[in-house]
Design a protein around this motif. Structure first.
Motif, short mmCIF file in Angstrom:
data_model
loop_
_atom_site.label_atom_id
_atom_site.label_comp_id
_atom_site.label_asym_id
_atom_site.label_seq_id
_atom_site.Cartn_x
_atom_site.Cartn_y
_atom_site.Cartn_z
N PRO A 109 -8.79 14.89 -0.56
CA PRO A 109 -7.56 14.24 -0.89
C PRO A 109 -6.62 14.92 0.46
O PRO A 109 -6.35 16.23 0.54
N ARG A 110 -6.18 13.97 1.19
CA ARG A 110 -4.89 14.39 2.26
C ARG A 110 -3.77 15.24 1.41
O ARG A 110 -3.07 14.78 0.67
N GLN A 111 -3.51 16.50 2.25
CA GLN A 111 -2.31 17.16 1.67
C GLN A 111 -1.04 17.01 2.64
O GLN A 111 -1.29 16.57 3.86
N ILE A 112 0.03 16.96 1.93
CA ILE A 112 1.01 16.53 2.75
C ILE A 112 2.30 17.66 2.75
O ILE A 112 3.14 17.58 3.69
N ARG A 113 2.10 18.65 2.13
CA ARG A 113 3.04 19.62 2.32
C ARG A 113 2.48 21.01 3.06
O ARG A 113 1.52 21.07 3.16
N LYS A 114 3.40 21.36 3.98
CA LYS A 114 3.02 22.38 4.84
C LYS A 114 2.46 23.47 4.16
O LYS A 114 2.92 24.04 3.21
N ARG A 132 -12.28 27.37 6.14
CA ARG A 132 -11.41 26.18 6.49
C ARG A 132 -11.00 25.82 7.64
O ARG A 132 -11.22 26.39 8.63
N VAL A 133 -10.64 24.38 7.65
CA VAL A 133 -10.28 23.77 8.87
C VAL A 133 -8.78 23.55 8.70
O VAL A 133 -8.49 23.18 7.68
N THR A 134 -7.92 23.76 9.76
CA THR A 134 -6.54 23.47 9.59
C THR A 134 -6.33 22.06 10.27
O THR A 134 -6.52 22.03 11.55
N VAL A 135 -5.75 21.12 9.52
CA VAL A 135 -5.32 19.81 9.98
C VAL A 135 -3.94 19.34 9.59
O VAL A 135 -3.59 19.51 8.58
N ARG A 136 -3.24 19.13 10.56
CA ARG A 136 -1.49 18.84 10.43
C ARG A 136 -1.06 19.85 9.51
O ARG A 136 -0.58 19.81 8.56
N GLN A 137 -1.00 21.35 9.92
CA GLN A 137 -0.59 22.27 9.34
C GLN A 137 -1.20 22.65 7.82
O GLN A 137 -0.37 23.28 6.93
N SER A 171 -5.25 8.97 3.39
CA SER A 171 -4.97 9.15 2.13
C SER A 171 -6.18 10.43 1.76
O SER A 171 -6.35 10.86 0.68
N GLU A 172 -6.95 10.70 2.81
CA GLU A 172 -8.04 11.64 2.55
C GLU A 172 -8.50 12.16 3.92
O GLU A 172 -8.17 11.41 4.97
N VAL A 173 -9.26 13.33 3.82
CA VAL A 173 -9.53 13.93 5.27
C VAL A 173 -11.23 14.10 4.93
O VAL A 173 -11.70 14.64 4.13
N ARG A 233 0.67 -1.29 0.11
CA ARG A 233 -0.12 0.04 0.05
C ARG A 233 0.70 1.27 -0.01
O ARG A 233 1.94 1.53 0.91
N CYS A 234 0.59 2.01 -1.02
CA CYS A 234 1.53 3.47 -0.92
C CYS A 234 0.66 4.44 -0.54
O CYS A 234 -0.58 4.74 -1.04
N THR A 235 1.20 5.24 0.13
CA THR A 235 0.07 6.53 0.65
C THR A 235 1.04 7.79 0.75
O THR A 235 2.30 7.44 0.93
N PRO A 236 0.50 8.83 0.56
CA PRO A 236 1.41 10.10 0.47
C PRO A 236 1.94 10.47 2.03
O PRO A 236 2.82 11.33 2.09
N SER A 237 1.26 9.90 3.02
CA SER A 237 1.54 10.38 4.43
C SER A 237 2.61 9.44 4.68
O SER A 237 2.57 8.15 4.46
N THR A 238 3.43 9.71 5.80
CA THR A 238 4.29 8.84 6.39
C THR A 238 3.72 7.73 6.94
O THR A 238 2.74 7.75 7.77
N PRO A 239 4.36 6.50 7.11
CA PRO A 239 3.84 5.13 7.54
C PRO A 239 3.91 5.49 9.12
O PRO A 239 3.18 4.64 10.08
N GLN A 240 4.73 6.32 9.83
CA GLN A 240 4.67 6.63 11.20
C GLN A 240 3.53 7.07 11.62
O GLN A 240 3.36 7.14 12.78
N GLY A 241 2.78 7.83 10.59
CA GLY A 241 1.31 8.11 10.97
C GLY A 241 0.53 7.04 11.34
O GLY A 241 0.38 6.35 10.50
#
Length: 543
Positions: free
Chosen positions: A356-361, A315-320, A341-343, A170-178
């Motif tokens: 779709p989940r965003q990964i860049r700050k 807007r809501v702010t989640v993980r910056q 992968s999504e919010v 499974r590939c995900t744009p978020s880190t697996p440590q999440g």
């Protein structure tokens, strides 16, 4: 919710799963009430209870002193190591801690000494023992980073590989440590495999599962991870930290690199043979699949729940990162399920947005539909809106929308034309996107700049689709039904020829023939009785 209570629930569910014990037997074994056993069997998540206010024990001030004594033992002769009694004696004699008890010091020394030894990197020589793994009993999990090109930009993605021989990744744009990505990856792998290993799964020391690594294989697991394991019904096996434990899940260590290099890894892997085995990986899995434990009937929610507040930009702010919601929610708190992968955003129990989940700050995911009620009042804000720019990039705001907007502004002015466009965009809430776009494609060429015309045309296309799907692009232009607004066409361009109508060669209508009636006179006088009768009738009707 404490870790001990989560682990108790897991132990009860494990014993019930393995030994099929009754509620009474489980209550007696674990020393709890039968209500607790029933609660554990019903859910892997313990019900919330009143939080206890922690009180610092008397041993806390002595812990740094004890740690210092145990670190001294690392360089001292083994016969000069501190015993628990010697530690207590020094604390009393040198620091005046007479209130300490022997049992508390003994338990702390027994727990802390192995940890300090491990922190210093002390370990014994390790011998390797070959292992056989029963089919369907075990699996292995590992993680790595792969680079992909998404919309022309390089992106680091995390790849997880599960199962002992058959891969499920499974590939995900978020880190697996999440933790949300970690748990989602497991659920996807179990779906691919069609079941759950009956015994255990081997892991490294992942932060998403392990909150603290102790000596050897001892771990302090996170509550959420214990709940997931208990729900799915498998045990975790943690490898020895560092290079010394790499061999304990060697079957998966090199797989991530191989998956980076193979585009068709899934199909190719079924025909692969491990070492010199006669059967392929696909053949082995065909025999192993029926031995897996069936998946639970109810799904485990892998999202992390948050309750952010909607700001003035809707807007809501989640993980910056920022995600839009309908403007009517400004100033309110909403519920957010943060997934790998999504919010997903909910107002109470009703879903109001999915991004779709965003990964860049600082990245933003904005939906133009969320701002339409605001744009009706402030049409001048649309041309420079960030949500409009994103809608153009994603293809939601098409060239047909652009053409309608330009035509509407030419007829109604900037503000009126933009409001007409907003009315068209509102159609997307209850009509298919393709139907509305096809309606625009039919209305714009004939000069229609009304949302009502677009709606009529879109409904026609939706009705024609019926059992046979059609699209505006695939439908021949000559056969496409069209709505022609003569009034709007003339108002927009009086000199233009009405598109879609055949030329009319008839002469313009005239009223000259009616003028002859003015010169005509009656050929005979009107009888008087007629006038009297008419007057009588009038009088009778209106006294």
């Amino acid at each position: 919710m404490g870790s001990s209570r989560v682990e108790l629930f897991e132990a009860i569910r494990r014993d019930a799963r393995r030994e099929d014990l009754s509620v009474r037997a489980l209550a007696e074994r674990h020393g709890v009430h039968r209500r607790t056993v029933r609660a554990a069997l019903a859910s892997a998540v313990p019900p919330p209870r009143k939080q206890r206010v922690p009180v610092a024990p008397k041993l806390d001030p002595a812990k740094p002193l004890i740690d210092a004594m145990l670190r001294e033992d690392l360089t001292a002769h083994r016969k000069q190591h501190h015993t628990a009694r010697r530690v207590l004696a020094r604390l009393v004699d040198e620091h005046g801690m007479a209130e300490l008890t022997y049992s508390s010091v003994r338990d702390y020394v027994a727990r802390r000494r192995p940890q300090i030894t491990a922190e210093a990197g002390r370990s014994l020589e390790t011998a390797f023992v070959l292992q056989d793994h029963p089919p369907g009993a075990e699996a292995e999990v590992d993680f790595g980073d792969v680079w992909v090109v998404l919309l022309g930009s390089p992106l680091a993605a995390s790849c997880s590989r599960s199962a002992c021989r058959t891969p499920a990744r499974r590939c995900t744009p978020s880190t697996p440590q999440g933790q949300e990505a970690f748990i989602e990856g497991h659920q996807e792998a179990f779906k691919v495999l069609g079941g759950v290993p009956t015994d255990k799964i081997r892991y490294d020391n992942l932060r998403s599962a392990v909150s603290r690594v102790l000596f050897g294989r001892s771990r302090t697991e996170s509550d959420r991870w214990v709940q997931f394991r208990s729900h799915m019904g498998f045990d975790a096996f943690y490898c020895i930290p560092g290079i010394d434990g790499a061999h304990e899940k060697g079957g998966v260590e090199g797989e991530v690199g191989r998956f980076r290099r193979l585009e068709q890894a899934d199909a190719a892997d079924d025909a692969r043979r491990i070492d010199n085995r006669v059967r392929t990986v696909g053949q082995d899995f065909a025999a192993e699949a029926p031995l897996l434990r069936p998946l639970p009937s109810d799904a485990f929610d892998d999202g992390l729940w948050l309750t952010p507040r909607v700001d003035r930009y809707s807007r809501v702010t989640v993980r910056q990162c920022h995600y839009s919601v309908p403007a009517k929610l400004i100033g309110r708190n909403v519920r957010v399920s943060l997934r790998a992968s999504e919010v997903v955003i909910l107002d109470g129990k009703r879903e109001v947005a999915r991004h779709p989940r965003q990964i860049r700050k600082g990245a933003q995911s904005l939906v133009l539909d969320h701002y339409l009620e605001v744009l009706v009042r402030k049409p001048g804000a649309l041309p420079g809106a960030t949500a409009l720019a994103q809608a153009r990039e994603t293809g939601v705001f098409t060239t047909e929308h652009e053409a309608f907007w330009a035509a509407a502004r030419a007829v109604h002015g900037d503000a009126g034309g933009t409001r007409a466009l907003v009315e068209v965009l509102l159609l997307h809430r209850h009509m298919a996107h393709g139907d509305v776009v096809a309606g625009l494609a039919a209305a714009v060429p004939v000069g229609a700049t009304s949302a009502d015309v677009v709606a009529v045309e879109a409904r026609k296309i939706a009705a024609l689709r019926g059992s046979q799907p059609i699209t505006a692009a695939a439908e021949p232009a000559a056969d496409r039904p069209r709505v022609i607004s003569l009034t709007e066409r003339r108002l927009g361009d009086p000199a233009a020829v009405i598109a879609g109508l055949p030329p009319d060669g008839r002469p313009l209508p005239s009223v000259d023939a009616y003028d002859e009636l003015l010169a005509r006179r009656p050929t005979s006088p009107t009888p008087a009785v007629t006038s009297s009768a008419a007057g009588a009738s009038l009088s009778k009707g209106h006294p």
